[in-house]
Design an enzyme around this catalytic site. Structure first.
Site, PDB file in Angstrom:
ATOM      1  N   GLU A  27       0.875  -1.168   0.000  1.00 25.02           N
ATOM      2  CA  GLU A  27       0.000   0.000   0.000  1.00 25.02           C
ATOM      3  C   GLU A  27       0.916   1.222   0.000  1.00 25.02           C
ATOM      4  OE1 GLU A  27      -2.719   0.382   3.297  1.00 25.02           O
ATOM      5  OE2 GLU A  27      -3.619   2.178   2.416  1.00 25.02           O
ATOM      6  N   ARG A  31       5.603 -13.105   9.398  1.00 25.83           N
ATOM      7  CA  ARG A  31       6.229 -11.797   9.224  1.00 25.83           C
ATOM      8  C   ARG A  31       7.649 -11.831   9.734  1.00 25.83           C
ATOM      9  NH1 ARG A  31       2.456  -7.627   8.793  1.00 25.83           N
ATOM     10  NH2 ARG A  31       3.961  -6.001   9.285  1.00 25.83           N
ATOM     11  N   LYS A  86       4.841   0.192   9.102  1.00 22.89           N
ATOM     12  CA  LYS A  86       4.833   1.536   8.519  1.00 22.89           C
ATOM     13  C   LYS A  86       4.203   2.556   9.454  1.00 22.89           C
ATOM     14  CE  LYS A  86       3.243  -0.083   4.607  1.00 22.89           C
ATOM     15  NZ  LYS A  86       2.436  -0.123   3.390  1.00 22.89           N
TER      16      LYS A  86
HETATM   17  P1  ATP Z   1       2.859  -2.427   7.755  1.00 24.14           P
HETATM   18  O1  ATP Z   1       2.313  -3.190   8.921  1.00 24.14           O
HETATM   19  O2  ATP Z   1       4.283  -2.065   7.893  1.00 24.14           O
HETATM   20  O3  ATP Z   1       2.006  -1.294   7.314  1.00 24.14           O
HETATM   21  P2  ATP Z   1       1.636  -3.841   5.709  1.00 24.14           P
HETATM   22  O4  ATP Z   1       1.500  -5.314   5.659  1.00 24.14           O
HETATM   23  O5  ATP Z   1       0.432  -3.058   6.050  1.00 24.14           O
HETATM   24  O6  ATP Z   1       2.859  -3.507   6.609  1.00 24.14           O
HETATM   25  P3  ATP Z   1       1.743  -3.510   2.924  1.00 24.14           P
HETATM   26  O7  ATP Z   1       2.175  -2.354   2.129  1.00 24.14           O
HETATM   27  O8  ATP Z   1       0.307  -3.874   2.916  1.00 24.14           O
HETATM   28  O9  ATP Z   1       2.223  -3.254   4.382  1.00 24.14           O
HETATM   29  O10 ATP Z   1       2.639  -4.787   2.630  1.00 24.14           O
HETATM   30  C1  ATP Z   1       2.936  -5.259   1.359  1.00 24.14           C
HETATM   31  C2  ATP Z   1       3.342  -6.690   1.482  1.00 24.14           C
HETATM   32  O11 ATP Z   1       4.473  -6.800   2.353  1.00 24.14           O
HETATM   33  C3  ATP Z   1       2.236  -7.519   2.093  1.00 24.14           C
HETATM   34  O12 ATP Z   1       2.096  -8.692   1.353  1.00 24.14           O
HETATM   35  C4  ATP Z   1       2.708  -7.797   3.483  1.00 24.14           C
HETATM   36  O13 ATP Z   1       2.243  -9.026   3.927  1.00 24.14           O
HETATM   37  C5  ATP Z   1       4.232  -7.780   3.324  1.00 24.14           C
HETATM   38  N1  ATP Z   1       4.870  -7.421   4.597  1.00 24.14           N
HETATM   39  C6  ATP Z   1       4.685  -6.305   5.325  1.00 24.14           C
HETATM   40  N2  ATP Z   1       5.383  -6.342   6.465  1.00 24.14           N
HETATM   41  C7  ATP Z   1       6.049  -7.523   6.460  1.00 24.14           C
HETATM   42  C8  ATP Z   1       6.944  -8.175   7.372  1.00 24.14           C
HETATM   43  N3  ATP Z   1       7.307  -7.604   8.519  1.00 24.14           N
HETATM   44  N4  ATP Z   1       7.432  -9.378   7.041  1.00 24.14           N
HETATM   45  C9  ATP Z   1       7.104  -9.955   5.873  1.00 24.14           C
HETATM   46  N5  ATP Z   1       6.265  -9.412   4.974  1.00 24.14           N
HETATM   47  C10 ATP Z   1       5.737  -8.210   5.257  1.00 24.14           C
HETATM   48 MG    MG Z   2      -1.258  -3.014   4.998  1.00 23.31          MG
END
Ligand code: ATP
Ligand code: MG
Length: 548
Positions: free
Chosen positions: A35, A260, A270
């Protein structure tokens, strides 16, 4: 450390089997779906390596998809940064898509659900809807609007889409089961009204689809075969599957969850990272203490090291936290192999070689790397006035002191053996200069029977460049900041120490981003704050493991 292909893991095993069975005609198509509401961090690197890695391993491809369904939080700045970061990591996407490009199709699917009696407009406020969802132990309650007719649902939804209603006046919900043990299936909201322009789709949309509804359909539209996501989406999988089944879509991507990445002494979220930036706890997204890709890049961590790190930690379904010592050891191994050597004196102490004329000049040719001759040599100027590290002299040397002390000899790296004959002090008794003599027979070799004490680094005073050195420590002082009541309270207030009067050899001046090993110190990257009169270095990682 050479790059090895993706290690065996349960996802690779599933895909191997799918390919063997001819599922999806043997194709492997993945996507990385960030995102654009912040900068990518180390957790995303894990996801990127997995998604692009699997596509590569199975000769498929990976799309980049901006999961942009929240117009309030998303921005083109983030989108551009994400593209740069993925490229910098060394991956190439096949197509870059936006979930928002699929809004017209998603809307069409919403009407299909309404027509099938599988979606309805709920006119209750958000709070009531939340209350009626029930809990893990109690079922939810049907909305009084659940049995609206298709005609009525269509009419109100038309008006929602046209922008006739204010935010929150109605939502569109999937009609599944308010008593389902899985709360995600209790008639989830799939569309909400938002009068807010979208950074990519413009201001034509007054309703926006929700994540769960959008994600599976976007995967389907792109023909994704394996939709790899993190474990927190495990309970959303039944909804993912429900939407695709309800709409009888031509293909049905398989969602597979993995754990994760968590790393000690930092936060990988984020939302939390935004807070650090916005509240000024760090100096922007690319502050070298940040676990963001831009921060790590500025710190001097290479894409090669990040990929190797992800390979080393593997992919599984078990939650865990990776030790900072492991992360650092990967960075250190990578740089040890690839970084060229330079000499830098962080806390200078003047040394005058009394046996050499003040006008004496010599140019030494020193290897850039002790083991890899392919990295070439550099010219290091030498003269009668040098700087050495203050720590490399001791008034009261402990036993087996391998550096300088009154009357003691030491080798200058790549140069002569010198002996300290006299110590000059200021009024307070502080050592300000050492007068030394050199042994002309010791250049590059030890004469018969001669056993010098140790080897220290140095720079020629007449040729040295002034530098500012930024020594970074851990961003947080607790291994798990999220275990604290307020993670902000666990910030390490000593995470940056700046040394303003360092001296580096003239060859330590290549392009911004170059990483050197400063001998006996650590790895240092040239910071973009550098200019012609002022060099700035970021410590990437110290030379030795401080964790032992
Ligand atoms: P955040 O919690 O940092 O906002 P998010 O999952 O909301 O992370 P996205 O932009 O939606 O952020 O993530 C894009 C991809 O990266 C998703 O498929 C998510 O599962 C993966 N991702 C995000 N954080 C991690 C992590 N700590 N370890 C592995 N994959 C991750
Ligand atoms: Mg997200």
């Amino acid at each position: 450390m050479s790059e090895t292909p993706a290690a065996a893991n349960f996802i690779k095993n599933i895909i191997t089997e799918d390919v063997a069975n001819g599922k999806n005609s043997g194709n492997v198509i993945t996507r990385f779906p960030p995102e654009p509401n912040g900068y990518l961090h180390l957790g995303h690197v894990k996801s990127i390596c997995l998604n692009f890695g699997m596509a590569e391993t199975f000769n498929g491809y990976c799309n980049l998809r901006f999961d942009d369904t929240n117009p309030e939080k998303e921005d083109a700045e983030y989108m551009d940064a994400i593209k740069q970061d993925v490229k910098w990591l060394g991956f190439t996407w096949k197509d870059a898509h936006h979930a928002s490009d699929y809004f017209p199709q998603l809307l069409d699917f919403a009407y299909q659900l309404i027509d099938k009696g599988l979606a309805y407009v709920d006119s209750q406020d958000g709070e009531t809807i939340r209350e009626q969802r029930g809990t893990l132990t109690e079922p939810g309650i049907n909305s009084p609007y659940r049995e609206r007719s298709v005609t009525e649902n269509r009419e109100i939804f038309d008006a929602m889409v046209a922008g006739d209603y204010d935010d929150g006046a109605h939502v569109l919900r999937a009609k599944i089961d308010m008593t389902s043990p899985n709360i995600n299936l209790r008639d989830p909201v799939i569309y909400r009204i938002r009068h807010h322009a979208h950074f990519h789709a413009g201001d034509q949309w007054k309703v926006y689809p929700m994540y769960d509804y959008t994600h599976c359909l976007s995967d389907m539209i792109e023909g994704i075969t394996h939709s790899l996501c993190t474990l927190e989406f495990e309970n959303n999988r039944p909804l993912y599957d429900w939407v695709l089944d309800a709409l009888e879509t031509p293909c049905h991507p398989q969602q597979i969850e993995f754990s994760r990445l968590n790393l000690e002494y930092t936060v990988l979220s984020k939302r939390r990272l935004i807070q650090l930036v916005q509240e000024g706890h760090v100096d922007g997204w690319d502050d070298p203490r940040m676990p963001t890709i831009v921060g790590m890049r500025r710190r001097g961590i290479t894409p090669r090291a990040l990929r190797e790190f992800c390979r080393s930690i593997g992919i599984s379904k078990s939650d865990g936290t990776v030790a900072m010592s492991h992360f650092e050891s990967i960075i250190r191994d990578d740089l040890n192999q690839h970084a060229t050597r330079r000499m830098a004196v962080l806390q200078p102490l003047k040394v005058t070689i009394t046996t050499l004329d003040p006008s004496y000049e010599q140019t030494l040719s020193l290897p850039n790397h002790p083991q890899n001759p392919n990295l070439g040599t550099r010219e290091v100027p030498f003269g009668n006035t040098l700087y050495i590290e203050q720590d490399d002299y001791s008034d009261e040397p402990p036993r087996k002191w391998k550096r300088l002390a009154q009357g003691q000899a030491v080798r200058l790296r790549g140069s002569y053996v010198i002996t300290c004959d006299e110590v000059i002090r200021d009024d307070q008794g502080k050592v300000i200069e050492l007068k030394c003599s050199h042994d002309p027979d010791t250049l590059g070799k030890n004469p018969e029977g001669y056993k010098p004490n140790g080897v220290i680094h140095w720079v020629s005073a007449a040729h040295a460049l002034d530098a500012e050195i930024r020594q970074y420590g851990l961003l947080f002082n607790q291994a798990n900041p999220m275990a604290a009541e307020h993670f902000i309270d666990t910030l390490n207030t000593d995470s940056l120490e700046t040394l303003h009067s360092a001296k580096v050899e003239p060859a330590a001046r290549e392009e911004v981003g170059t990483v050197y090993q400063f001998e006996r110190q650590g790895y240092y990257a040239i910071d973009p704050d550098s200019d012609t009169s002022h060099l700035v270095f970021n410590r990437t990682v110290a030379l030795r493991d401080s964790w032992k």
